[in-house]
Design an enzyme around this catalytic site. Structure first.
Site, PDB file in Angstrom:
ATOM      1  N   GLY A 185      -9.732   4.906   0.667  1.00  0.00           N
ATOM      2  CA  GLY A 185     -10.626   5.477   1.668  1.00  0.00           C
ATOM      3  C   GLY A 185     -12.015   4.898   1.565  1.00  0.00           C
TER       4      GLY A 185
ATOM      5  N   HIS B 174      -9.310   8.806   3.975  1.00  0.00           N
ATOM      6  CA  HIS B 174      -8.812   7.694   4.776  1.00  0.00           C
ATOM      7  C   HIS B 174      -9.412   7.780   6.174  1.00  0.00           C
ATOM      8  CE1 HIS B 174      -5.992   6.187   1.891  1.00  0.00           C
ATOM      9  NE2 HIS B 174      -5.371   7.334   1.789  1.00  0.00           N
ATOM     10  N   GLY B 175      -9.648   6.615   6.766  1.00  0.00           N
ATOM     11  CA  GLY B 175     -10.128   6.582   8.142  1.00  0.00           C
ATOM     12  C   GLY B 175     -11.643   6.598   8.231  1.00  0.00           C
TER      13      GLY B 175
ATOM     14  N   ASP C 150       0.836  -1.196   0.000  1.00  0.00           N
ATOM     15  CA  ASP C 150       0.000   0.000   0.000  1.00  0.00           C
ATOM     16  C   ASP C 150       0.879   1.257   0.000  1.00  0.00           C
ATOM     17  OD1 ASP C 150      -2.370   1.408   0.056  1.00  0.00           O
ATOM     18  OD2 ASP C 150      -2.760   1.079   2.191  1.00  0.00           O
TER      19      ASP C 150
END
Length: 287
Positions: free
Chosen positions: A210, A179-180, A80
């Site tokens: 994401g 992201h997250g 990644d």
């Protein structure tokens, strides 16, 4: 069956489904994802971030490769987000079948140059290359996967130029994801019109980063519009570690066979939902 990214996503693109790229950082998480994908006859991308690799070390890779090669379902092992050429070469030598060059924060020209350099190193080893154009947002300043305070949407014309100039095998596009996990009050919204334009101009499979915590309806629609790979990290990790915190309330537990199984099962529930949403379930039969 061990695949590189180009070959595993070619089938997904042709048959209009997406393959989840599950970020794993331990053997129990890996085994849980592999067991689930074999149970559901689903192709899978096992994804490891450089920070996760620094924890597991490259000594982890022979076991992952052996399990993947023996599996009845197609498996790609992907590095990644990585902008460090040396770490990318390290990953190729360690046995990854796909790598991502992350030059999204660079200028357009430098991003092209960096991606092209990785392609020239990876392709002779039959390792596929993913790159990113535009910036993915971040819900957490400490996000190990990077992400930007400001989302810069991918320009469809630039995407076409970038793919032609670099020879990358797949392209991560910025259409509004972060992201997250999204905090309360933050509403994600994908620009599906931009995705349509990119898909019309670019021949390689497209990637959505994401992918955790976005509305199912939008994610599902993105698959029908050309997304072939979706990264999932936060969703499965939250399920896994929240269950572990619950299990460890029993102070007498200390054996992995008592602690890990319920955590793995909680993670598998979330991962199974993603397989169904991305229309991946059962698709191993197409390979």
């Amino acid at each position: 069956m061990l695949y590189n990214m180009k070959d595993i996503l070619a089938v997904a693109k042709e048959h209009k489904f997406a393959i989840p790229a599950f970020n794993i950082s331990s053997w129990p998480m890996f085994i849980g994802i592999m067991d689930l994908c074999e149970e559901t006859n689903s192709p899978v991308i096992i994804e490891i971030h450089p920070d996760e690799l620094s924890f597991t070390t490259a000594d982890f890779m022979p076991s992952i490769r052996e399990r993947a090669m023996k599996s009845k379902v197609p498996v790609c092992i992907h590095l990644d987000h990585c902008g460090d050429f040396g770490k990318i070469i390290y990953a190729i030598q360690a046995g990854f079948t796909s790598v991502m060059f992350d030059g999204a924060e660079l200028s357009f020209e430098d991003n092209i140059a960096g991606a092209k350099k990785v392609v020239e190193a990876a392709h002779p080893a039959n390792v596929s290359v993913e790159a990113e154009l535009g910036t993915i947002g971040s819900t957490n300043p400490a996000d190990l996967e990077g992400g930007s305070a400001k989302i810069i949407y991918t320009d469809p014309d630039d995407a076409k130029k970038f793919v032609e100039a670099t020879g990358v095998d797949t392209l991560a596009v910025a259409i509004g994801t972060c992201h997250g996990l999204y905090p309360a009050g933050m509403k994600p919204e994908l620009k599906l019109d931009i995705l349509k334009e990119i898909a019309a101009k670019v021949d390689v499979p497209l990637v959505l980063h994401g992918g955790s915590n976005n509305p199912d309806k939008e994610i599902g629609e993105s698959v029908t519009l050309g997304i072939s790979k979706i990264n999932i990290s936060s969703d499965i990790k939250v399920a896994y570690f929240e269950k572990m915190r619950e299990v460890l309330q029993n102070k007498g537990l200390r054996e992995p066979n008592e602690i890990e199984p319920p955590c793995i099962e909680a993670m598998k529930v979330v991962a199974k939902h993603k397989l169904d949403l991305f229309q991946t379930t059962g698709k191993a039969s197409l390979y």
